[in-house]
Design a protein around this motif. Structure first.
Motif, PDB file in Angstrom:
ATOM      1  N   ARG A  89     -78.674 158.712   5.801  1.00 38.75           N
ATOM      2  CA  ARG A  89     -78.505 158.871   7.256  1.00 38.75           C
ATOM      3  C   ARG A  89     -79.417 157.905   8.008  1.00 38.75           C
ATOM      4  O   ARG A  89     -79.029 157.304   8.999  1.00 38.75           O
ATOM      5  N   SER A  93     -78.297 154.894  10.507  1.00 37.02           N
ATOM      6  CA  SER A  93     -78.865 154.769  11.859  1.00 37.02           C
ATOM      7  C   SER A  93     -79.285 153.326  12.126  1.00 37.02           C
ATOM      8  O   SER A  93     -79.062 152.797  13.216  1.00 37.02           O
ATOM      9  N   ALA A 118     -72.547 158.768   4.183  1.00 36.30           N
ATOM     10  CA  ALA A 118     -73.129 158.913   5.514  1.00 36.30           C
ATOM     11  C   ALA A 118     -72.347 158.159   6.577  1.00 36.30           C
ATOM     12  O   ALA A 118     -72.488 158.446   7.764  1.00 36.30           O
TER      13      ALA A 118
END
Length: 141
Positions: A89, A93, A118
């Motif tokens: 994750r 990002s 993800a």
């Protein structure tokens, strides 16, 4: 075309080994030599951005959950999966942060599991996965 790669490893000057790491190094450089913008997003022990020739490498620090919270064998397995998911994750990002500056046209994930999971169903960037990472196929071969 701006192409991104999500990966758990990448060849570095001080750590050049690894099949996947070397593959990404060679493919990234070859694509960059043909005029593509290449961004490698790699899970690492540090947060750092550097350039490997014409390839941008974004190292993203992995999430390492405290061992004392997971005292049993089963809990350690959960800790490992959770750490991998949270690290993925974090990697995604960083990808979106770069995407806001320069949109990415295509992403290749090193695995259909994390980090690929993800970014699954993101609805914006097409994602492909290396077939060699498909574990059931690899086992049967």
């Amino acid at each position: 075309m701006h192409i991104g790669f999500l990966t758990p490893e990448y060849a570095k000057p001080d750590k050049p080994e690894g099949g996947l790491a070397n593959y990404l190094n060679k493919v990234g450089r070859a694509l960059a030599d043909h005029g593509h913008d290449i961004s490698i997003f790699v899970i690492s022990d540090q947060d750092v951005v550097w350039q490997d020739g014409n390839v941008w490498v974004y190292e993203v620090e992995r999430v390492d959950l405290p061992k004392w919270i997971f005292p049993t064998r089963r809990a350690r397995q959960i800790r490992q999966v959770l750490s991998q998911y949270l690290s993925s994750r974090r990697l995604v990002s960083k990808l979106w942060e770069v995407y806001r500056q320069k949109p990415i046209d295509l992403v290749q994930a090193s695995s259909y599991n994390a980090p690929g999971y993800a970014l699954l169903h993101n609805g914006t960037i097409p994602m492909v996965c290396r077939i060699s990472s498909y574990t059931p196929l690899y086992r049967s071969a």
